[in-house]
Design a protein around this motif. Structure first.
Motif, PDB file in Angstrom:
ATOM      1  N   ALA A  31      45.717  38.209  43.220  1.00  0.00           N
ATOM      2  CA  ALA A  31      44.996  38.804  44.349  1.00  0.00           C
ATOM      3  C   ALA A  31      44.144  37.764  45.066  1.00  0.00           C
ATOM      4  N   HIS A  32      43.463  36.927  44.308  1.00  0.00           N
ATOM      5  CA  HIS A  32      42.590  35.897  44.874  1.00  0.00           C
ATOM      6  C   HIS A  32      43.402  34.917  45.716  1.00  0.00           C
ATOM      7  N   ALA A  33      44.544  34.489  45.185  1.00  0.00           N
ATOM      8  CA  ALA A  33      45.378  33.517  45.900  1.00  0.00           C
ATOM      9  C   ALA A  33      45.931  34.099  47.194  1.00  0.00           C
ATOM     10  N   LEU A  34      46.348  35.352  47.170  1.00  0.00           N
ATOM     11  CA  LEU A  34      46.885  35.987  48.372  1.00  0.00           C
ATOM     12  C   LEU A  34      45.796  36.201  49.419  1.00  0.00           C
ATOM     13  N   ALA A  35      44.614  36.627  48.957  1.00  0.00           N
ATOM     14  CA  ALA A  35      43.500  36.815  49.897  1.00  0.00           C
ATOM     15  C   ALA A  35      43.116  35.496  50.550  1.00  0.00           C
ATOM     16  N   ALA A  36      43.214  34.407  49.793  1.00  0.00           N
ATOM     17  CA  ALA A  36      42.889  33.089  50.343  1.00  0.00           C
ATOM     18  C   ALA A  36      43.851  32.687  51.447  1.00  0.00           C
ATOM     19  N   GLN A  37      45.034  33.310  51.445  1.00  0.00           N
ATOM     20  CA  GLN A  37      46.032  33.020  52.478  1.00  0.00           C
ATOM     21  C   GLN A  37      46.067  34.115  53.554  1.00  0.00           C
ATOM     22  N   ASP A  38      44.968  34.877  53.642  1.00  0.00           N
ATOM     23  CA  ASP A  38      44.757  35.848  54.727  1.00  0.00           C
ATOM     24  C   ASP A  38      45.618  37.100  54.630  1.00  0.00           C
ATOM     25  N   ALA A  39      46.143  37.400  53.455  1.00  0.00           N
ATOM     26  CA  ALA A  39      46.883  38.646  53.266  1.00  0.00           C
ATOM     27  C   ALA A  39      45.918  39.812  53.078  1.00  0.00           C
ATOM     28  N   VAL A  41      45.168  42.663  50.595  1.00  0.00           N
ATOM     29  CA  VAL A  41      45.492  42.847  49.188  1.00  0.00           C
ATOM     30  C   VAL A  41      44.888  44.158  48.696  1.00  0.00           C
ATOM     31  N   VAL A  42      45.732  45.009  48.156  1.00  0.00           N
ATOM     32  CA  VAL A  42      45.299  46.280  47.587  1.00  0.00           C
ATOM     33  C   VAL A  42      45.302  46.120  46.075  1.00  0.00           C
ATOM     34  N   LEU A  43      44.123  46.246  45.470  1.00  0.00           N
ATOM     35  CA  LEU A  43      43.981  46.080  44.023  1.00  0.00           C
ATOM     36  C   LEU A  43      44.173  47.434  43.352  1.00  0.00           C
ATOM     37  N   ALA A  44      45.292  47.596  42.659  1.00  0.00           N
ATOM     38  CA  ALA A  44      45.621  48.856  41.993  1.00  0.00           C
ATOM     39  C   ALA A  44      45.194  48.758  40.529  1.00  0.00           C
ATOM     40  N   CYS A  45      44.129  49.484  40.189  1.00  0.00           N
ATOM     41  CA  CYS A  45      43.496  49.318  38.874  1.00  0.00           C
ATOM     42  C   CYS A  45      43.048  50.665  38.314  1.00  0.00           C
ATOM     43  N   ARG A  46      42.839  50.706  37.009  1.00  0.00           N
ATOM     44  CA  ARG A  46      42.353  51.929  36.362  1.00  0.00           C
ATOM     45  C   ARG A  46      40.871  52.151  36.620  1.00  0.00           C
ATOM     46  N   ASN A  47      40.094  51.083  36.541  1.00  0.00           N
ATOM     47  CA  ASN A  47      38.641  51.193  36.571  1.00  0.00           C
ATOM     48  C   ASN A  47      38.094  50.738  37.922  1.00  0.00           C
ATOM     49  N   GLU A  48      37.502  51.659  38.678  1.00  0.00           N
ATOM     50  CA  GLU A  48      37.032  51.309  40.017  1.00  0.00           C
ATOM     51  C   GLU A  48      35.889  50.304  39.973  1.00  0.00           C
ATOM     52  N   ASP A  49      34.977  50.440  39.025  1.00  0.00           N
ATOM     53  CA  ASP A  49      33.842  49.514  38.970  1.00  0.00           C
ATOM     54  C   ASP A  49      34.331  48.078  38.760  1.00  0.00           C
ATOM     55  N   ARG A  50      35.287  47.913  37.868  1.00  0.00           N
ATOM     56  CA  ARG A  50      35.807  46.572  37.610  1.00  0.00           C
ATOM     57  C   ARG A  50      36.597  46.054  38.807  1.00  0.00           C
ATOM     58  N   ALA A  51      37.317  46.933  39.467  1.00  0.00           N
ATOM     59  CA  ALA A  51      38.055  46.520  40.665  1.00  0.00           C
ATOM     60  C   ALA A  51      37.100  46.090  41.771  1.00  0.00           C
ATOM     61  N   ARG A  52      36.034  46.877  41.960  1.00  0.00           N
ATOM     62  CA  ARG A  52      35.059  46.522  42.995  1.00  0.00           C
ATOM     63  C   ARG A  52      34.371  45.193  42.670  1.00  0.00           C
ATOM     64  N   ALA A  53      34.101  44.965  41.398  1.00  0.00           N
ATOM     65  CA  ALA A  53      33.493  43.696  40.999  1.00  0.00           C
ATOM     66  C   ALA A  53      34.449  42.536  41.278  1.00  0.00           C
ATOM     67  N   ALA A  54      35.736  42.748  41.021  1.00  0.00           N
ATOM     68  CA  ALA A  54      36.734  41.716  41.312  1.00  0.00           C
ATOM     69  C   ALA A  54      36.804  41.453  42.810  1.00  0.00           C
ATOM     70  N   MET A  55      36.761  42.512  43.589  1.00  0.00           N
ATOM     71  CA  MET A  55      36.786  42.358  45.043  1.00  0.00           C
ATOM     72  C   MET A  55      35.572  41.575  45.533  1.00  0.00           C
ATOM     73  N   ALA A  56      34.420  41.826  44.942  1.00  0.00           N
ATOM     74  CA  ALA A  56      33.208  41.102  45.327  1.00  0.00           C
ATOM     75  C   ALA A  56      33.346  39.608  45.021  1.00  0.00           C
ATOM     76  N   ARG A  57      33.988  39.293  43.905  1.00  0.00           N
ATOM     77  CA  ARG A  57      34.200  37.884  43.554  1.00  0.00           C
ATOM     78  C   ARG A  57      35.120  37.215  44.573  1.00  0.00           C
ATOM     79  N   ILE A  58      36.146  37.920  45.019  1.00  0.00           N
ATOM     80  CA  ILE A  58      37.057  37.355  46.013  1.00  0.00           C
ATOM     81  C   ILE A  58      36.333  37.151  47.339  1.00  0.00           C
ATOM     82  N   VAL A  59      35.555  38.156  47.758  1.00  0.00           N
ATOM     83  CA  VAL A  59      34.820  38.056  49.026  1.00  0.00           C
ATOM     84  C   VAL A  59      33.799  36.919  48.986  1.00  0.00           C
TER      85      VAL A  59
END
Length: 313
Positions: A31-39, A41-59
């Motif tokens: 996800a990080h690599a694709l976002a870096a190339q301006d795609a 990216v939809v993160l499909a995950c079980r846990n929303e809190d962990r997904a949101r934390a991952a999204m914050a790291r990418i941003v």
């Protein structure tokens, strides 16, 4: 096909990728690599809190990243159906990257009663892919192609499909059931591409494996914490383990049906390129039987006929 690394990933502006299990490990690296190339990216995950934390790291690294969260539990077919329905609201999906999985847990079962490894790794992937095919087809028709990426493993080489013991009721061992699920992944990707070609679809199915990479997938392995520092010196990082999935999703040299993965010693690490399939993974009769069993178990039919000349199940 030349060796592929993260440096070979080019701009993906305007394209949309759904990445399952994207909150940690290899999925996060994809996800990080694709976002870096301006795609997008939809993160499909079980846990929303962990997904949101991952999204914050990418941003934090890429402030303009276009990200979204898709709730998905591959151990629950109702969740898979709901996720596919939500994903269908996207204007386009250029690739579904099936990365989520579990590895060697104690005997346990999905919400639908399937043995956990076969249920999550294969049946969840099979069901999600089948349900998302209409939007992938629409994207392929409009933009020229779309892709389904299925993550297998070098563990498939020792796998066999025990059709008479898929639930583990006649005996369960963690690693053989993992190997079985990864063989199923590779058989599914190959059979899917055969059927897509027979249907003259522009959707391509491509399998990959990450070599042996550091990830949360290994959390059930005994003594994992003790050996992690040593493994870190000789195996793929999560970023390197993401290279095969990125190649499968984005490399224009791939035409569909390929299997790519780490090409170093024992296929454990290194750049991505053509990978080795076991004899079982190349068996079209076994692949068709698995397909039919998967339809029966999930109640979800991708609606693709066997390729001409395939043997009966």
């Amino acid at each position: 096909m030349s060796d592929f690394t993260g440096a070979d990933l080019t701009g993906q502006s305007g394209r949309c990728f759904v990445v399952t299990g994207a909150n940690a490990g290899i999925g996060f690296a994809i996800a990080h690599a694709l976002a870096a190339q301006d795609a997008r990216v939809v993160l499909a995950c079980r846990n929303e809190d962990r997904a949101r934390a991952a999204m914050a790291r990418i941003v934090a690294d890429h402030p303009a990243a276009d990200l979204d969260f898709l709730p998905l539990d591959q151990g629950d077919l109702a969740s898979v159906r709901a996720a596919a329905a939500l994903a269908a609201k996207e204007p386009r999906i250029d690739a579904l990257i099936n990365n989520a999985g579990v590895m060697v847990p104690p005997l346990s079962f999905t919400r639908d009663g399937f043995e956990m490894q076969f249920g999550v790794n294969h049946l969840g992937t099979f069901a999600l892919t089948a349900l998302m095919l209409p939007l992938l087809e629409q994207t392929a028709t409009t933009y020229g192609e779309a892709r389904v990426v299925v993550t297998a493993s070098i563990a498939h080489k020792k796998g066999r499909i025990a059709f008479d013991n898929l639930d583990g009721s006649q005996g369960y061992a963690r690693m053989p059931f993992y190997q079985q699920s990864k063989l199923a992944n590779l058989l599914f990707a190959t059979e899917l591409d055969r059927r897509l070609r027979a249907a003259a679809s522009r959707v391509k199915a491509i399998a990959c494996h990450p070599g042996v990479a550091q990830s949360e997938l290994t959390r059930h392995i005994p003594l994992r914490r003790m050996f992690t520092p040593l493994l870190g010196m000789v195996l793929n990082t999560a970023e390197e383990g993401a290279w095969p999935a990125l190649q499968a999703a984005c490399d224009p040299a791939l035409s569909g049906g390929e299997y790519v993965g780490s090409r170093g010693i024992f296929e454990a690490r290194g750049p991505s390129g053509p990978a080795f399939r076991s004899i079982a993974a190349r068996d079209p009769e076994l692949a068709k039987r698995l397909w039919d069993v998967s339809v029966d178990m999930t109640g979800i039919d991708p609606g693709l006929s066997p390729a001409p000349g395939q043997p009966p199940a």
